[in-house]
Write an enzyme that holds these catalytic residues in place. Structure first.
Site, mmCIF file in Angstrom:
data_model
loop_
_atom_site.group_PDB
_atom_site.id
_atom_site.type_symbol
_atom_site.label_atom_id
_atom_site.label_comp_id
_atom_site.label_asym_id
_atom_site.label_seq_id
_atom_site.Cartn_x
_atom_site.Cartn_y
_atom_site.Cartn_z
ATOM 1 N N GLY A 112 0.805 -1.220 0.000
ATOM 2 C CA GLY A 112 0.000 0.000 0.000
ATOM 3 C C GLY A 112 0.840 1.274 0.000
ATOM 4 N N GLU A 115 1.697 1.736 -3.538
ATOM 5 C CA GLU A 115 0.426 2.089 -4.195
ATOM 6 C C GLU A 115 0.071 3.555 -3.909
ATOM 7 O OE1 GLU A 115 -1.435 -1.463 -2.468
ATOM 8 O OE2 GLU A 115 -2.144 -1.961 -4.482
ATOM 9 N N GLU A 135 2.704 -8.401 -1.758
ATOM 10 C CA GLU A 135 1.438 -9.030 -1.338
ATOM 11 C C GLU A 135 1.369 -10.529 -1.598
ATOM 12 O OE1 GLU A 135 1.672 -6.080 -2.770
ATOM 13 O OE2 GLU A 135 0.298 -4.668 -1.810
HETATM 14 N N1 COA Z 1 1.745 -3.819 8.708
HETATM 15 C C1 COA Z 1 1.793 -3.840 10.048
HETATM 16 N N2 COA Z 1 2.920 -3.664 10.740
HETATM 17 C C2 COA Z 1 4.062 -3.477 10.044
HETATM 18 C C3 COA Z 1 4.082 -3.460 8.638
HETATM 19 C C4 COA Z 1 2.850 -3.629 7.966
HETATM 20 N N3 COA Z 1 2.764 -3.595 6.639
HETATM 21 N N4 COA Z 1 5.353 -3.266 8.231
HETATM 22 C C5 COA Z 1 6.098 -3.168 9.348
HETATM 23 N N5 COA Z 1 5.324 -3.296 10.437
HETATM 24 C C6 COA Z 1 5.738 -3.249 11.841
HETATM 25 C C7 COA Z 1 6.394 -4.536 12.277
HETATM 26 O O1 COA Z 1 5.442 -5.525 12.601
HETATM 27 C C8 COA Z 1 7.154 -4.043 13.491
HETATM 28 O O2 COA Z 1 6.236 -3.862 14.563
HETATM 29 P P1 COA Z 1 6.500 -4.520 16.024
HETATM 30 O O3 COA Z 1 7.787 -3.880 16.470
HETATM 31 O O4 COA Z 1 5.301 -4.091 16.801
HETATM 32 O O5 COA Z 1 6.633 -5.991 15.797
HETATM 33 C C9 COA Z 1 7.604 -2.651 13.074
HETATM 34 O O6 COA Z 1 6.730 -2.260 12.021
HETATM 35 C C10 COA Z 1 9.034 -2.613 12.560
HETATM 36 O O7 COA Z 1 9.128 -3.552 11.497
HETATM 37 P P2 COA Z 1 10.259 -4.701 11.411
HETATM 38 O O8 COA Z 1 9.743 -5.803 10.560
HETATM 39 O O9 COA Z 1 10.730 -5.058 12.767
HETATM 40 O O10 COA Z 1 11.406 -3.882 10.650
HETATM 41 P P3 COA Z 1 12.559 -4.511 9.739
HETATM 42 O O11 COA Z 1 13.521 -3.410 9.479
HETATM 43 O O12 COA Z 1 13.087 -5.772 10.327
HETATM 44 O O13 COA Z 1 11.836 -4.910 8.349
HETATM 45 C C11 COA Z 1 10.344 -4.543 6.481
HETATM 46 C C12 COA Z 1 11.292 -3.912 7.538
HETATM 47 C C13 COA Z 1 9.679 -3.415 5.747
HETATM 48 C C14 COA Z 1 11.177 -5.378 5.515
HETATM 49 C C15 COA Z 1 9.332 -5.446 7.206
HETATM 50 O O14 COA Z 1 8.735 -4.702 8.254
HETATM 51 C C16 COA Z 1 8.213 -5.942 6.317
HETATM 52 O O15 COA Z 1 8.421 -6.855 5.523
HETATM 53 N N6 COA Z 1 7.013 -5.346 6.444
HETATM 54 C C17 COA Z 1 5.847 -5.781 5.724
HETATM 55 C C18 COA Z 1 5.901 -5.326 4.289
HETATM 56 C C19 COA Z 1 4.696 -5.829 3.528
HETATM 57 O O16 COA Z 1 4.532 -7.007 3.310
HETATM 58 N N7 COA Z 1 3.853 -4.887 3.108
HETATM 59 C C20 COA Z 1 2.714 -5.183 2.308
HETATM 60 C C21 COA Z 1 1.506 -5.282 3.133
HETATM 61 S S1 COA Z 1 0.098 -5.702 2.127
#
Ligand code: COA
Length: 260
Positions: A112, A115, A135
């Protein structure tokens, strides 16, 4: 309306909206989408605002996607409503806003988040930005316009690759793909966006609004874009901005546009 998840700052007719959930990497939950919808409504009707910049809080992330924690338990109907509401409230709203919107992509722009950036009219990325549509790795597909807007921006082959692999690309690759307009060092991101906004603001707000409608028409099913261009072109001739712009040219002075 007070905003819990946004910071809003005005400077020289540029409104900067910062999505402010840095501990969740600015993930878009429903409350943030509703606040953004309201903030866009306010900016659209505020004549003192000429250009919007949307960015994310903190050094790491623009927006890391829709809030996965919020939708993890959704049913088919709830999933459909999530996509439809989000598209209507935020993504279509940004794309159709009557003034230019620049995405300042300051880090992760995933799902998103990408997007949202793609709904904006222009995208400037910091050199540490990472973009992707992850996704399918979650068992879902992009639902906030990603399958359509990515395809428009980079073509079907590259869009399919990004969606199929769920991988991330770096800013310079996004630049090569045509996904972003500019890439700059992270500490110059907002300066570059402000420069662009300043160049845009020299021009007629009413003509800019017409240009947005005319360009968007190219992507509206069943709409004849060239016909829309004729209509928008004609409408310009009835604006005070047109009289001011043409008079200023003939009088060899700078135009002073009001948007009327
Ligand atoms: N939705 C909800 N929470 C999210 C999020 C999302 N899309 N992306 C990150 N967060 C949260 C994590 O759960 C974490 O929260 P917590 O500390 O309460 O557990 C916090 O943000 C920090 O993220 P973290 O994963 O620890 O950071 P990182 O540097 O290790 O990794 C990313 C960064 C972006 C690679 C990883 O957070 C990720 O893959 N996020 C999801 C991306 C995704 O799939 N987006 C599409 C959604 S449809």
């Amino acid at each position: 309306m007070p905003h819990e998840n946004l910071l809003i700052a005005d400077a020289d007719s540029i409104r900067t909206i910062t999505i402010n959930r840095p501990d969740q990497l600015n993930a878009l939950n429903r409350a943030t989408i509703a606040e953004l919808d309201q903030a866009l409504e306010d900016a659209g009707s505020d004549r003192s605002v000429r250009v919007l910049i949307i960015t994310g809080s903190g050094p790491k992330s623009f927006v890391a996607g829709a809030d996965i924690k919020e939708f993890a338990h959704f049913s088919i109907e709830e999933g459909k409503a999530l996509s439809a509401d989000g598209q209507r409230k935020l993504f279509d709203h940004v794309e159709r806003l009557n003034k230019p919107v620049i995405a300042a992509v300051n880090g992760f722009a995933l799902g998103g988040g990408l997007e949202l950036a793609m709904s904006c009219h222009l995208r400037v990325a910091s050199d540490n930005a990472r973009m992707g549509l992850p996704e399918t790795s979650l068992g879902v597909i992009p639902g906030y316009g990603g399958t359509q807007r990515l395809t428009r921006l980079v073509g079907k082959g590259k869009a399919m690759e990004m969606i199929f692999t769920a991988g991330m690309i770096k800013a310079d690759e996004a630049m090569q793909w045509g996904l972003v307009n500019h890439v700059v060092p992270a500490d110059q991101l907002l300066t570059k966006c402000t420069e662009l906004a300043t160049a845009i603001m020299k021009n007629s707000p009413s003509a800019l609004a017409s240009a947005i409608r005319a360009v968007n028409a190219n992507y509206e099913p069943g709409v004849n874009g060239l016909q829309r261009e004729i209509e928008e072109f004609g409408k310009c001739f009835g604006t005070a901005d047109f009289k001011e712009g043409t008079s200023a040219f003939m009088e060899k002075r700078k135009a002073n546009f009001t948007g009327a």
